[in-house]
Design an enzyme around this catalytic site. Structure first.
Site, PDB file in Angstrom:
ATOM      1  CB  VAL A 198      -0.960   0.000   1.204  1.00  0.00           C
ATOM      2  CG1 VAL A 198      -1.763   1.303   1.261  1.00  0.00           C
ATOM      3  CG2 VAL A 198      -1.917  -1.189   1.136  1.00  0.00           C
ATOM      4  CB  CYS A 199       3.877   2.175   1.937  1.00  0.00           C
ATOM      5  SG  CYS A 199       3.235   1.856   3.585  1.00  0.00           S
ATOM      6  CB  THR A 200       4.858   0.472  -3.064  1.00  0.00           C
ATOM      7  OG1 THR A 200       5.825  -0.132  -2.204  1.00  0.00           O
ATOM      8  CG2 THR A 200       5.438   0.611  -4.456  1.00  0.00           C
TER       9      THR A 200
END
EC number: 1.11.1.15
Length: 213
Positions: A45-47
Site C-alpha cells: 500500500v505504501c508503495t
C-alpha cells in the site's frame, strides 16, 4: 506528548532524509506542507501511495504545497525502496522521505498508536499552512491507502477559505458553489467580495458561485 490539534504550530525537528538532513520549518519555508507517514518501506500500500504522491507533483506545485513522507526505516532502505517505487509505479519520487529511526518525528506527531502497532507508524496526514499551523489531520489504518484526491480537495478548500472567506459544503469539488462564512454580514463587504451575488437559502446559509472561477 500531547495530541496535536488543529490550530497548533507544527513541531519543528531536525531529521535525516532520503535527500539529506531536513530542518523542518526551514525546509517548509512559506509553502504549504503535506507531512504523511507510512508504516514501512517495501510494503504494497505504501508503495502505491508514494508513487501517487510523485505522480501528483504538478498538482501539489500549483497549490504551493511540498509533500514530505516519514517512516521509522533508515536512509539506505529508503533509497533502495525509492528505486522500487519508481520502477513499479512508473514515476520518479521527487520529495524527501524522512528516516525516523529514532522516532523523533513519530513521537512529536503521535504517529505510533500502540493498540494498532507498537513499532510501525499509522497512516497519518498533516496539512500545514505557510505559517506552520496545522490545518488538517487525517489518520488511516495500515490496510487502507489514502485518497489523494481528497487531500488535494481539502487543500483547495482551505486555500479558498483563506483567500475568499467562504466555506465549502458537503462533497464540494473545485468549481462548485460555496457558502459565505457567517462572520461576513456587512452589505458593502458582501457586495465587494461576491459581485456574482448569492442566494440566501436561510439567513445563515448563503450560497454563492466559487469566487475565483
Amino acid at each position: 506528548m500531547p495530541t496535536l490539534r488543529l490550530g497548533d504550530t507544527a513541531p519543528d525537528f531536525q531529521q535525516d532524509s532520503s535527500e539529506g538532513p531536513v530542518s523542518f520549518h526551514q525546509w517548509a519555508g512559506d509553502s504549504w506542507v503535506v507531512l504523511f507517514s507510512h508504516p514501512a518501506d517495501f510494503t504494497p500500500v505504501c508503495t502505491t501511495e508514494l508513487g501517487k504522491t510523485a505522480a501528483l507533483a504538478t498538482e501539489f506545485a500549483k497549490r504551493g504545497v511540498k509533500p514530505i513522507a516519514v517512516s521509522v526505516d533508515p536512509v539506505d532502505k529508503h533509497k533502495e525502496w525509492i528505486a522500487d517505487i519508481n520502477e513499479t509505479q512508473n514515476t520518479t519520487v521527487n520529495f524527501p522521505i524522512l528516516a525516523d529511526a529514532d522516532r523523533t518525528v513519530a513521537t512529536l506527531y503521535d504517529m505510533i498508536h500502540p493498540n494498532a502497532s507498537a513499532t510501525a507508524t499509522v497512516r497519518s496526514v498533516f496539512i500545514i499552512d505557510p505559517k506552520h499551523v496545522i490545518r488538517t489531520t487525517l489518520t488511516y489504518p495500515a490496510s487502507t491507502g489514502r485518497n489523494f484526491d481528497e487531500i488535494l480537495r481539502v487543500i483547495d478548500s482551505l486555500q479558498l477559505t483563506d483567500s475568499h472567506k467562504v466555506a465549502t459544503p458537503a462533497n464540494w469539488k473545485d468549481g462548485d458553489d460555496v457558502v459565505i462564512v457567517p462572520s461576513i454580514q456587512d452589505p458593502a463587504e458582501l457586495a465587494e467580495r461576491f459581485p456574482k451575488g448569492f442566494k440566501a437559502v436561510r439567513p445563515y446559509l448563503r450560497v454563492t458561485p466559487q469566487p475565483n472561477k
